[in-house]
Design a protein around this motif. Structure first.
Motif, PDB file in Angstrom:
ATOM      1  N   ALA A   1      28.906   5.076  29.522  1.00 35.39           N
ATOM      2  CA  ALA A   1      27.821   5.888  30.082  1.00 35.39           C
ATOM      3  C   ALA A   1      27.239   6.833  29.033  1.00 35.39           C
ATOM      4  O   ALA A   1      26.012   7.016  28.953  1.00 35.39           O
ATOM      5  CB  ALA A   1      28.337   6.679  31.281  1.00 35.39           C
ATOM      6  N   PHE A   2      28.104   7.423  28.223  1.00 34.27           N
ATOM      7  CA  PHE A   2      27.652   8.352  27.198  1.00 34.27           C
ATOM      8  C   PHE A   2      26.773   7.642  26.164  1.00 34.27           C
ATOM      9  O   PHE A   2      25.736   8.173  25.730  1.00 34.27           O
ATOM     10  CB  PHE A   2      28.863   8.994  26.518  1.00 34.27           C
ATOM     11  N   GLY A   3      27.169   6.437  25.775  1.00 37.82           N
ATOM     12  CA  GLY A   3      26.377   5.673  24.818  1.00 37.82           C
ATOM     13  C   GLY A   3      25.022   5.274  25.364  1.00 37.82           C
ATOM     14  O   GLY A   3      24.017   5.276  24.632  1.00 37.82           O
ATOM     15  N   MET A   4      24.965   4.938  26.649  1.00 36.17           N
ATOM     16  CA  MET A   4      23.683   4.581  27.255  1.00 36.17           C
ATOM     17  C   MET A   4      22.715   5.756  27.251  1.00 36.17           C
ATOM     18  O   MET A   4      21.531   5.598  26.940  1.00 36.17           O
ATOM     19  CB  MET A   4      23.920   4.095  28.692  1.00 36.17           C
ATOM     20  N   VAL A   5      23.220   6.940  27.585  1.00 32.46           N
ATOM     21  CA  VAL A   5      22.348   8.117  27.615  1.00 32.46           C
ATOM     22  C   VAL A   5      21.854   8.462  26.213  1.00 32.46           C
ATOM     23  O   VAL A   5      20.659   8.693  25.996  1.00 32.46           O
ATOM     24  CB  VAL A   5      23.085   9.317  28.245  1.00 32.46           C
TER      25      VAL A   5
END
Length: 503
Positions: free
Chosen positions: A367-371
């Protein structure tokens, strides 16, 4: 050819641009990962100075807030001097800040050396790296941004076990000395940021200077020839133009008209809310693992797991965001990523033991990488590449307040309740709220843009509106002819202005 001498070159979408991406990979990696990697030392520094959780987390909070809050200063320096010298100077500041921190004798001195000096150096690395990618890439920009943003997880994956190794062998003071030397590599990364189109820029600057000299000669000649009282309005007009030039120079560096841009305001509000819970879970992940009895290296390895997944997620997200199905509605994808990130934090208190934290780290890294992969791409999608430099500066100065308060609020919750789950719940709830807000408001923005485009096309196709505009133009021309010689000086001034704008 002379006719094309003043034109700015288009983005090459390759070539030396991939070397620039590599330099941005290093600069962005340090800017994002370094404040998170310092969390390894927090437990020991807390015991050394005898401080609370909330007091020690101010080190990372001040560093992150300075990195974002100095965005407008960084944008102004980039517009004035270019990306290369700004990044190299930022790397030098980072090294000075960490070396100075190794000799600190109080927590306040750490705030200054690590928080402000090193944070400002990281700000001078972050903004120019993002800006120069937009100058080198257009069609492949999402992919280039995804690869450059992958520097953060790669650096975090490396720094987490490295910091633990340095601490075990040299203590936190010796570790800060070595980290200061490592941060000097940002100077090498900045040297790779070769300016694009320097030859055409120099030709264009020369033409502008020649035009200014010609204008000064003509104005001086007119002033010498005409000394009647009717020239007083002309002098007043010139003073007003000089005042406008000053305002235009200020607006050239920071375009404050963006606050009238509907899409920019939606992005700004959603991101300011999101950052209230964005960084705190990473800062407290390793201390939380140590708190429940997990050993130091296993706790640090959780950050490495998060970084490895993040490393894969960022370029993958860039490829997905560049597809023909997602890119026209990339704002929806960004809203989903923020909501998914918040859901991971809400479910974190259910994780029991080391296995549960490993699962949480995997989903959190995704999730952090997507944001992060879409953080700047969505902003450029809204405001365009021309206004992107000013937009980044204005967004980061607004975000620094919530970035500054996020980790200390989490530390206060831990000190108050003696449990980390309330901190994770707070961060998750805030991010779900931010993602929902962005999804609803982006839906409204897309609807309004479609409606405005439809009205514009209908106005262009309507012959009555075209006829009315032509009649108004003809009537205005007739009125100017009837007015006679009284408006002759005004016409001369207008013709002079057109020549100036032409040059």
């Amino acid at each position: 050819p002379a006719t094309n001498a003043g034109r700015a070159p288009g983005p090459p979408d390759g070539g030396w641009g991939w070397v620039v991406v590599f330099g941005a990979f290093i600069s962005i990696g340090f800017a994002y990962a370094f404040p998170k990697g310092l969390a390894i030392f927090f437990k020991e520094i807390q015991d050394f100075f005898g401080t609370s959780y909330s007091e020690i987390t101010w080190v990372s909070s001040i560093m992150l807030a300075t990195t974002y809050g100095a965005g407008p200063i960084s944008s102004i320096l980039v517009n004035r001097y270019g990306s290369r010298p700004v990044v190299m100077f930022g790397g030098l500041l980072c090294g000075i800040g960490m070396v100075s921190a190794a000799f600190c004798t109080s927590i306040l001195q750490l705030y200054i050396c690590v928080g402000f000096i090193t944070g400002f150096g990281l700000a001078l690395n972050l903004q120019p790296s993002v800006i120069i990618i937009g100058k080198y890439f257009l069609k492949r920009r999402p992919i280039a941004n995804g690869l450059a943003m992958a520097g953060s997880p790669v650096m975090l994956c490396t720094l987490a076990p490295l910091n633990q190794f340095l601490f075990d062998n040299f203590g936190w003071r010796g570790s800060f000395l070595i980290l200061g030397a490592i941060l000097l590599h940002c100077c090498v990364a900045g040297a790779l940021f070769r300016p694009i189109g320097t030859a055409t820029a120099s030709v264009k600057t020369q033409e502008i200077e020649e035009g200014k000299e010609t204008l000064k000669e003509e104005v001086t000649k007119d002033a010498m020839e005409m000394s009647s009282p009717t020239n007083v309005p002309m002098e007043t007009k010139m003073k007003e133009e000089e005042g406008k030039d000053c305002c235009e120079k200020i607006n050239q560096y920071l375009d404050f008209s963006l606050f009238k841009h509907r899409g920019f305001l939606i992005y700004l509000i959603g991101n300011v809310l999101m950052f209230l819970g964005f960084f705190a879970p990473i800062v407290f992940l390793a201390p939380y693992a140590k708190h429940i009895g997990i050993d130091e290296y296993s706790s640090a390895f959780l950050l490495s797991i998060l970084a490895i997944v993040d490393m894969i997620a960022r370029p993958s997200t860039g490829i997905i965001a560049n597809s023909k199905w997602v890119r026209p509605r990339i704002q929806y994808f960004f809203s989903f990523a923020i909501t998914f990130n918040g859901a991971c934090h809400l479910l974190c208190p259910l994780a029991s033991g080391y296995t549960g934290l490993v699962v949480y780290s995997v989903f959190f890294g995704l999730a952090f990488g997507m944001v992060c992969a879409m953080l700047f791409e969505t902003l450029m999608d809204l405001v365009g590449a021309v206004r992107f430099t000013s937009a980044v500066g204005l967004v980061t100065i607004a975000e620094c307040c919530t970035i500054l308060l996020g980790p200390p609020i989490g530390g206060t919750l831990i000190d108050t309740f003696g449990d980390y789950k309330y901190m994770f719940i707070k961060c998750g709830a805030v991010m779900v709220l931010a993602g929902t807000f962005l999804f609803i408001m982006n839906y409204y923005n897309y609807r309004m843009l479609a409606k405005e485009e439809k009205e514009r096309k209908a106005k262009e196709e309507d012959p009555k509106s075209v006829r009315t505009e032509n009649e108004d133009r003809n009537n205005w021309n007739k009125e100017t002819v009837q007015d006679g010689p009284e408006l002759e000086p005004l016409r001369e001034e207008q013709g002079l202005k057109k020549e100036v704008n032409g040059t």
